[in-house]
Enzyme design. Structure first.
Site, short mmCIF file in Angstrom:
data_model
loop_
_atom_site.label_atom_id
_atom_site.label_comp_id
_atom_site.label_asym_id
_atom_site.label_seq_id
_atom_site.Cartn_x
_atom_site.Cartn_y
_atom_site.Cartn_z
N LYS A 13 -9.97 -47.45 -8.33
CA LYS A 13 -9.75 -48.13 -7.04
C LYS A 13 -10.12 -47.24 -5.86
CE LYS A 13 -5.33 -49.11 -7.73
NZ LYS A 13 -5.06 -48.56 -9.07
N ARG A 89 2.08 -54.05 -5.10
CA ARG A 89 2.25 -53.62 -6.48
C ARG A 89 3.31 -54.43 -7.21
NH1 ARG A 89 0.15 -48.26 -6.06
NH2 ARG A 89 0.29 -47.07 -7.99
N ARG A 128 -9.22 -36.53 -14.34
CA ARG A 128 -8.91 -36.44 -12.91
C ARG A 128 -7.90 -35.33 -12.63
NH1 ARG A 128 -6.81 -41.72 -9.80
NH2 ARG A 128 -4.83 -41.23 -10.78
N ARG A 134 -3.51 -33.69 -9.47
CA ARG A 134 -2.37 -34.53 -9.06
C ARG A 134 -1.22 -34.39 -10.03
NH1 ARG A 134 -3.75 -40.68 -7.52
NH2 ARG A 134 -1.75 -40.99 -8.54
N ARG A 145 3.71 -44.92 -15.32
CA ARG A 145 2.89 -45.63 -14.32
C ARG A 145 2.25 -46.87 -14.93
NH1 ARG A 145 -0.64 -40.76 -12.74
NH2 ARG A 145 -1.95 -42.23 -11.61
#
Ligand code: ADP
Length: 189
Positions: A13, A89, A128, A134, A145
């Protein structure tokens, strides 16, 4: 023009949002980015959000409402519209968004679902983590998540299909190809 980008963590996204915003002069509203910024700046809000984000759970709707309203007010006159990334969300957040947009007399033109199979997401996020570091990009937090996504966010696919706003894009293709697929949808609006 106002858009929502919907899709699981790791669907791409953020990557797609950046090029779409440049091309169509949209304002990128990423609740994840705004929250991470609050955490880095160690604001009161950031302090409240941090432990929840580290667990991969959803930050309270009060906090989200506050940051969204502020962000929209600050950027409303500067762009052709907003691209919502990571918000809404949940069904409650979709209602919140409707109310906020109603107040300022704008509506959502399209909801783009970046569709990616769960088996691919994990590998993307591990990659990532190496690139961006992160804290919530690890296997345990990712599991929560994804759970949150499937239980709370996925029902929005049905909600926006019924409103005839949903467009599904195959998010497993190359970045540039996904980009072209989304551009085609945008140009048809
Ligand atoms: P991703 O979609 O890759 O999981 P985001 O950057 O959108 O990541 O969000 C990171 C974290 O920030 C989420 O796991 C959640 O804790 C919090 N967050 C982001 N957006 C929202 C939202 N709309 N409502 C509640 N919490 C949110």
């Amino acid at each position: 023009m106002n858009l929502i980008l919907l899709g699981p963590p790791g669907a791409g996204k953020g990557t797609q949002a950046k090029s779409l915003c440049d091309k169509f002069n949209l304002c990128h509203l990423s609740t994840g980015d705004i929250l991470r910024n609050e955490v880095t700046e160690q604001t009161d809000l950031g302090k409240q959000a941090k432990s929840i984000m580290d667990k991969g759970e959803l930050v309270s709707n009060n906090i989200i409402l506050e940051i969204i309203k502020k962000f929209i007010n600050e950027n409303l006159s500067k762009y052709q519209g907003f691209l919502f990334d990571g918000f809404p969300r949940s069904a409650e957040q979709a209602d919140m968004l409707d109310a906020i947009l109603n107040d300022i007399n704008v509506s959502i033109n399209k909801v783009i679902l970046l569709d990616v199979d769960q088996s691919i997401l994990l590998n993307r996020i591990i990659k990532r983590k190496k690139e961006e570091g992160r804290k919530d990009d690890n296997e345990d937090v990712l599991k929560s998540r994804l759970d949150v996504y499937f239980t709370q966010t996925q029902p929005l696919i049905d909600y926006y299909s019924k409103l005839k706003l949903l467009e599904k894009v195959d998010g497993t293709k190359e970045i540039i190809q996904v980009n072209q697929d989304i551009n085609m949808i945008m140009e048809a609006i």
